[in-house]
Structures are given as structure tokens and as C-alpha cells.
Design a protein around this motif. Structure first.
Motif, PDB file in Angstrom:
ATOM      1  N   ALA A   1      33.253 114.535  86.766  1.00  0.00           N
ATOM      2  CA  ALA A   1      34.382 115.453  86.576  1.00  0.00           C
ATOM      3  C   ALA A   1      34.926 115.211  85.173  1.00  0.00           C
ATOM      4  O   ALA A   1      35.606 114.213  84.928  1.00  0.00           O
ATOM      5  CB  ALA A   1      35.467 115.203  87.616  1.00  0.00           C
TER       6      ALA A   1
ATOM      7  N   ASN B   1      40.513 117.418  84.222  1.00  0.00           N
ATOM      8  CA  ASN B   1      41.387 117.715  85.358  1.00  0.00           C
ATOM      9  C   ASN B   1      42.033 119.081  85.214  1.00  0.00           C
ATOM     10  O   ASN B   1      42.756 119.535  86.104  1.00  0.00           O
ATOM     11  CB  ASN B   1      42.466 116.633  85.512  1.00  0.00           C
TER      12      ASN B   1
ATOM     13  N   MET C   1      42.891 116.357  91.246  1.00  0.00           N
ATOM     14  CA  MET C   1      42.410 115.599  90.106  1.00  0.00           C
ATOM     15  C   MET C   1      43.327 114.430  89.770  1.00  0.00           C
ATOM     16  O   MET C   1      44.518 114.448  90.075  1.00  0.00           O
ATOM     17  CB  MET C   1      42.329 116.510  88.867  1.00  0.00           C
TER      18      MET C   1
ATOM     19  N   GLU D   1      31.283 118.844  86.338  1.00  0.00           N
ATOM     20  CA  GLU D   1      32.265 119.660  87.042  1.00  0.00           C
ATOM     21  C   GLU D   1      33.657 119.333  86.538  1.00  0.00           C
ATOM     22  O   GLU D   1      33.829 118.723  85.497  1.00  0.00           O
ATOM     23  CB  GLU D   1      32.144 119.422  88.547  1.00  0.00           C
TER      24      GLU D   1
ATOM     25  N   THR E   1      38.010 111.953  86.184  1.00  0.00           N
ATOM     26  CA  THR E   1      38.469 112.409  84.872  1.00  0.00           C
ATOM     27  C   THR E   1      39.094 111.286  84.055  1.00  0.00           C
ATOM     28  O   THR E   1      39.058 111.314  82.827  1.00  0.00           O
ATOM     29  CB  THR E   1      39.497 113.547  85.024  1.00  0.00           C
TER      30      THR E   1
ATOM     31  N   THR F   1      31.996 110.967  95.593  1.00  0.00           N
ATOM     32  CA  THR F   1      32.944 111.895  94.988  1.00  0.00           C
ATOM     33  C   THR F   1      34.265 111.941  95.728  1.00  0.00           C
ATOM     34  O   THR F   1      35.330 112.093  95.115  1.00  0.00           O
ATOM     35  CB  THR F   1      32.333 113.315  94.946  1.00  0.00           C
TER      36      THR F   1
END
Length: 334
Positions: A10, A13, A25, A53, A251, A259
């Protein structure tokens, strides 16, 4: 040393939408210099691929630079986007860099789609898919399945066919806000799987379902599947729960074994990603979770235990026990 199956990253955010299934996030992001150094370091771990992502990754200023560093070492990349910001500029660059683009859909109905993905435009979604097809970078339509859309499978396939989607990737809803309200129970998963199998046969669109008990259900019902990533009902060579066999990068630089798991192994601002991966491999707790023999009943007695294992993030969220049987398993009812 064992290499991670894949890396899910990731990179931001920031997001232009507010989706009902968002996992939320971290409040911090890595600075530009740190995130580029991380992109340079990731290939040394030799993951099969990297998922990029967010948030919405197209909002990250360094996105293309991150991708270039990974692609210089021939790392295969899947990029997940909601499509709202996808344009000719990104399409051209993604095509040059050979990105596999996944665009989130979630509902075939305009009103439902724009409710699930607050701030999104159904028409803009169709434009994004058309552009991804034009540049031949569209890997799949991404559909997160929850109680809000699992009965729309027929129409999801119809929409995918109309838009020229080469594949549909279904993701089982994982812990998020209002999770108890939206997650599917065993009977609902069974109905969902049955709809997917019927529609795949009718529409001949490739399908991948990211749930550990999908392969066991196919086996139990004698449904044929393929290990070819572009052929029919696709089940990868590793379809079980891979908690602790891959890395998720938050992030803020936190590294997790999953995840959706509330378990942090380290942070890339304090230690190299290689050292954190080594720490994960030597963690007694993570090793115990990876050991499927530690599962509680009825998972422990299931003949499909080693090919499934149940989702650890979902099981922990709903039971507060890392070793509990998966509450959503559609096979337990039998």
C-alpha cells in the motif's frame, strides 16, 4: 533463505473515494526518499510478483518512479485502482512498463456501485475499463464480495462481458468497518460459489476467487479448474491461506504477515525489509499460525486442511483466536 510468495504494498493512504469495505489506512506515509529506497530493495527478496495498491495508488507522486525501479529488475506488477483518475497519461506509461491493471468494480448497478464506492462515477468506471482494454493492460475486474453484492453475480458477469473484461477476480471481504454486518457466512459463500461456477461456464470469462476454501469446494463437487492463469476457473498452485508466507507493506512502512492482520513484525524505517522478512520467518507465533496442525476443530479434522487452512485474518477478527476454525467456511455445514 525462503523467498516471499509475493509482496502486497500500500504505497499511499490517500484516496479519492470512501468505500464501505475499506480496511482503513495508517495516518502516516513514507517520505519520497524512503519509498524509493524500498522500491530498490524489494527485488532482492525475489517475490513472484508485487501488488501495488493504496488508498488510490495513482495519487502517489512517486508512483511511476516506484514502478520503474521494480521493473528494472523484472518484477511482475499488479496495480489496483478504482479507475476514477486513470487517464491516457497513466495508460501509456503502464503499457510501456507492462503493468497488469486491476480495476475495482464491486457492483453492476450504478446506484449500488456509487453507494459502495462513495464518490465514484459508474460512467467513469466504464471509461477507465475501455481505456485499459485499448492499451491491452487490463488484467481483471476486481470485485470485493460481501453481503451487499453477493447476490448480484449474474449481473456482474453480464457487465464484465459487456465491458470486455478478460477476467474477474473475486476477493472475499476481509476485516473492515462494519465487518460483522457485511461478511458472508458459510451458506452465503456456498451460494456465491455456486453462482460463480454457473456463470463462468455460461459466459466463458476467466475467474479467480481469492478464498482458501474455494479449491476444496471445487474438489468436493467435482468441478474442473485450471492452474493456467488465463484459463477458465483458475486456482493458483498456492491457494491456501498464505499468512506469513508473504509481506504486506503498510503506508507507514510497517510490515505485516497478512494484509488484514493486526500484527506488525517491523518497520522499514528502522530495519531493512530483508531483515524484517528474516524476523518473520523466525517468529514463533507466525510459525505456529503457519502450521495448519494447530487449527482448532472442525478445521483440524477437515480432509482439506492442508489445501485451505481457513483465513487467519477473518478468523482472528471474529474470534480473537489465531488458531480458530474459519467462521465463514462453506464446508462446515456438511
Amino acid at each position: 533463505m525462503k523467498t516471499p510468495y509475493m509482496i502486497d504494498w500500500a504505497i499511499t493512504n490517500k484516496c479519492n473515494l470512501d468505500c464501505c469495505h475499506c480496511r482503513r489506512m495508517e495516518k502516516e506515509e513514507l517520505d519520497g526518499e524512503t519509498i524509493i529506497k524500498l522500491a530498490e530493495a524489494i527485488p532482492s527478496l525475489q517475490p513472484r510478483w508485487v501488488i501495488i495498491e493504496g488508498g488510490e495508488p495513482l495519487l502517489r507522486e512517486e508512483l511511476l518512479e516506484i514502478i520503474k525501479h521494480l521493473r528494472q529488475r523484472n518484477v511482475k506488477i499488479y496495480l489496483i485502482t478504482n479507475g476514477m483518475l486513470f487517464n491516457e497519461y497513466f495508460a501509456q506509461n503502464f503499457a510501456k512498463l507492462k503493468i497488469n491493471l486491476m480495476i475495482s468494480i464491486d457492483s453492476p448497478e450504478k446506484e449500488d456501485y456509487e453507494t459502495i464506492r462513495s464518490g465514484a462515477s459508474f460512467e467513469r468506471l466504464k471509461e477507465a475499463v475501455a481505456m485499459a482494454n485499448k492499451y491491452k493492460i487490463f488484467d481483471s475486474a476486481l470485485v470485493t464480495i460481501g453481503r451487499y453484492n453477493y447476490q448480484q453475480i449474474d449481473k456482474i458477469f453480464q457487465l464484465a462481458k459487456e465491458m470486455g473484461c478478460p477476467k474477474i477476480t473475486f476477493l472475499g471481504l476481509k476485516p473492515c468497518r462494519d465487518y460483522e454486518r457485511y461478511f458472508l457466512k458459510g451458506e452465503e459463500y456456498f451460494d456465491f460459489f455456486r453462482s460463480v461456477i454457473r456463470n463462468q461456464k455460461e459466459h466463458q470469462i476467466d475467474v479467480y476467487v481469492d478464498e482458501p476454501f474455494f479449491q476444496p469446494l471445487l474438489l468436493e463437487n467435482g468441478i474442473e479448474y485450471s492452474l493456467n492463469p488465463e484459463s477458465g476457473i483458475v486456482v493458483p498452485d498456492v491457494s491456501r491461506c498464505i499468512f506469513g508466507e508473504y509481506l504486506f507493506i503498510e503506508t507507514n512502512g510497517d510490515i505485516k504477515p497478512c494484509t488484514f492482520a493486526p500484527l506488525v513484525v517491523g518497520n522499514v524505517r528502522e530495519k531493512s525489509i530483508g531483515a524484517i522478512w528474516a524476523d518473520m520467518l523466525s517468529s514463533e507465533l507466525i510459525e505456529a499460525i503457519r502450521d495448519f496442525s494447530t487449527r482448532e476443530s472442525p478445521c483440524r479434522e477437515c480432509s482439506y486442511l492442508l489445501t485451505c487452512g481457513g483465513c487467519r485474518a477473518r478468523s482472528f477478527y471474529l474470534t480473537r483466536d489465531w488458531f480458530a476454525s474459519d467462521p465463514s467456511c462453506p464446508l462446515k455445514r456438511r
